[in-house]
Design an enzyme around this catalytic site. Structure first.
Site, PDB file in Angstrom:
ATOM      1  CE  LYS A   9      -4.031  -2.086   2.322  1.00  0.00           C
ATOM      2  NZ  LYS A   9      -4.900  -2.030   3.537  1.00  0.00           N
ATOM      3  CE1 TYR A  49      -9.150  -3.086   0.108  1.00  0.00           C
ATOM      4  CE2 TYR A  49      -8.441  -1.020  -0.888  1.00  0.00           C
ATOM      5  CZ  TYR A  49      -8.174  -2.134  -0.112  1.00  0.00           C
ATOM      6  OH  TYR A  49      -6.921  -2.301   0.438  1.00  0.00           O
ATOM      7  CG  PHE A  57     -13.607   1.197   6.680  1.00  0.00           C
ATOM      8  CD1 PHE A  57     -13.004   0.613   5.574  1.00  0.00           C
ATOM      9  CD2 PHE A  57     -14.366   0.394   7.531  1.00  0.00           C
ATOM     10  CE1 PHE A  57     -13.162  -0.740   5.309  1.00  0.00           C
ATOM     11  CE2 PHE A  57     -14.522  -0.974   7.268  1.00  0.00           C
ATOM     12  CZ  PHE A  57     -13.913  -1.537   6.160  1.00  0.00           C
ATOM     13  NE  ARG A  85      -6.454 -12.480   4.770  1.00  0.00           N
ATOM     14  CZ  ARG A  85      -7.228 -11.387   4.846  1.00  0.00           C
ATOM     15  NH1 ARG A  85      -7.129 -10.435   3.911  1.00  0.00           N
ATOM     16  NH2 ARG A  85      -8.075 -11.231   5.822  1.00  0.00           N
ATOM     17  CB  THR A  91      -7.793  -6.346   9.392  1.00  0.00           C
ATOM     18  OG1 THR A  91      -8.206  -7.473   8.610  1.00  0.00           O
ATOM     19  CG2 THR A  91      -8.118  -5.059   8.668  1.00  0.00           C
ATOM     20  NE  ARG A 102      -2.614  -5.907   6.978  1.00  0.00           N
ATOM     21  CZ  ARG A 102      -3.745  -6.400   6.488  1.00  0.00           C
ATOM     22  NH1 ARG A 102      -4.412  -7.340   7.139  1.00  0.00           N
ATOM     23  NH2 ARG A 102      -4.223  -5.941   5.338  1.00  0.00           N
ATOM     24  CG  ASN A 112      -3.781  -2.530   7.016  1.00  0.00           C
ATOM     25  OD1 ASN A 112      -3.639  -2.033   5.899  1.00  0.00           O
ATOM     26  ND2 ASN A 112      -4.821  -3.287   7.329  1.00  0.00           N
ATOM     27  CG  HIS A 115      -5.148  -6.177  -0.629  1.00  0.00           C
ATOM     28  ND1 HIS A 115      -6.404  -6.254  -0.072  1.00  0.00           N
ATOM     29  CD2 HIS A 115      -5.139  -7.061  -1.667  1.00  0.00           C
ATOM     30  CE1 HIS A 115      -7.128  -7.122  -0.752  1.00  0.00           C
ATOM     31  NE2 HIS A 115      -6.395  -7.623  -1.733  1.00  0.00           N
ATOM     32  CD  GLU A 126      -8.465  -9.022  -4.069  1.00  0.00           C
ATOM     33  OE1 GLU A 126      -7.351  -9.459  -3.725  1.00  0.00           O
ATOM     34  OE2 GLU A 126      -9.385  -8.803  -3.247  1.00  0.00           O
TER      35      GLU A 126
HETATM   36  P1  IDP Z   1      -7.936  -7.029   5.072  1.00  0.00           P
HETATM   37  O1  IDP Z   1      -7.083  -5.990   4.370  1.00  0.00           O
HETATM   38  O2  IDP Z   1      -7.229  -7.621   6.255  1.00  0.00           O
HETATM   39  O3  IDP Z   1      -8.486  -8.066   4.133  1.00  0.00           O
HETATM   40  P2  IDP Z   1     -10.610  -5.872   5.071  1.00  0.00           P
HETATM   41  O4  IDP Z   1     -11.651  -6.149   6.094  1.00  0.00           O
HETATM   42  O5  IDP Z   1     -10.768  -6.479   3.723  1.00  0.00           O
HETATM   43  O6  IDP Z   1      -9.197  -6.256   5.707  1.00  0.00           O
HETATM   44  O7  IDP Z   1     -10.532  -4.291   4.921  1.00  0.00           O
HETATM   45  C1  IDP Z   1      -9.803  -3.694   3.877  1.00  0.00           C
HETATM   46  C2  IDP Z   1      -8.942  -2.590   4.442  1.00  0.00           C
HETATM   47  O8  IDP Z   1      -9.804  -1.560   4.957  1.00  0.00           O
HETATM   48  C3  IDP Z   1      -8.080  -3.011   5.639  1.00  0.00           C
HETATM   49  O9  IDP Z   1      -6.825  -3.531   5.265  1.00  0.00           O
HETATM   50  C4  IDP Z   1      -7.941  -1.712   6.409  1.00  0.00           C
HETATM   51  O10 IDP Z   1      -6.884  -0.911   5.889  1.00  0.00           O
HETATM   52  C5  IDP Z   1      -9.268  -1.007   6.141  1.00  0.00           C
HETATM   53  N1  IDP Z   1     -10.213  -1.239   7.234  1.00  0.00           N
HETATM   54  C6  IDP Z   1     -10.873  -2.394   7.535  1.00  0.00           C
HETATM   55  N2  IDP Z   1     -11.680  -2.235   8.587  1.00  0.00           N
HETATM   56  C7  IDP Z   1     -11.548  -0.951   8.981  1.00  0.00           C
HETATM   57  C8  IDP Z   1     -12.135  -0.172  10.033  1.00  0.00           C
HETATM   58  O11 IDP Z   1     -12.945  -0.650  10.839  1.00  0.00           O
HETATM   59  N3  IDP Z   1     -11.724   1.129  10.130  1.00  0.00           N
HETATM   60  C9  IDP Z   1     -10.840   1.681   9.269  1.00  0.00           C
HETATM   61  N4  IDP Z   1     -10.267   0.993   8.263  1.00  0.00           N
HETATM   62  C10 IDP Z   1     -10.609  -0.305   8.121  1.00  0.00           C
HETATM   63 MG    MG Z   2      -9.829  -7.880   2.578  1.00  0.00          MG
END
Ligand code: IDP
Ligand code: MG
Length: 151
Positions: A9, A49, A57, A85, A91, A102, A112, A115, A126
């Site tokens: 990212k 996304y 968010f 993963r 996350t 992370r 974080n 992705h 993707e």
């Molecule tokens: P992932 O990246 O671990 O798969 P996802 O739930 O797919 O997590 O969410 C995509 C991205 O959105 C996350 O990597 C994170 O940067 C952001 N994100 C997820 N949940 C939240 C939240 O509750 N608040 C703010 N950002 C979030």
């Molecule tokens: Mg995800």
């Protein structure tokens, strides 16, 4: 063998962490079958996304992921989706196990650093967003694998 998609990212690119992150996957034994640096436009970011479109968010996420270059990578490996993963970690970096990318390199959910696809179906989806099939090198072997095969 399975394929998965990861993206380094914009925060990680800005912090000079491209090498460190790629190295973890290389050392683990993944094969890079496609790699590029690019800036996402809004349309591509929203598509990538799309599952989060109704989340509070979403807007911040899209504006962050389009804020600077990202490195898009297709990896090949055994059980690659789940294995990647695991290296990436939870996350929220605060909940990520020590030793994961992370946990070691990030401390907020919004920044974080990486992705990773969460299912085989999403991995395929993707990869297709970021790569033409002609940009991927299918089935090349690392010397390491050749050695294991001979042993
Ligand atoms: P992932 O990246 O671990 O798969 P996802 O739930 O797919 O997590 O969410 C995509 C991205 O959105 C996350 O990597 C994170 O940067 C952001 N994100 C997820 N949940 C939240 C939240 O509750 N608040 C703010 N950002 C979030
Ligand atoms: Mg995800």
């Amino acid at each position: 063998m399975q394929r998965t998609f990861i993206a380094i990212k914009p925060d990680a690119v800005q912090r000079g962490l491209i090498g460190e992150i790629i190295q973890r996957f290389e050392k683990k034994g993944f094969k890079i079958v496609g790699i590029k640096i690019l800036e996402l436009n809004r349309k591509t970011a929203e598509k990538h996304y799309e599952e989060h479109v109704n989340k509070p968010f979403f807007e911040n996420l899209v504006s962050f992921i389009t804020s600077g270059p990202v490195v898009a990578i297709t990896l090949e490996g055994i059980n690659a989706v789940e294995a990647a993963r695991k290296l990436i970690g939870a996350t929220n970096p605060a909940n990520a196990d020590p030793g994961t990318i992370r946990a070691d390199l990030a401390h907020t959910m919004e920044r974080n650093v990486i992705h990773g696809s969460d299912s085989l179906k999403n991995a395929e989806r993707e990869i297709a967003i970021f790569f033409d099939e002609s940009e991927l090198i299918p089935g090349w072997k690392r010397d390491l694998e050749e050695r294991f095969i001979k042993l």
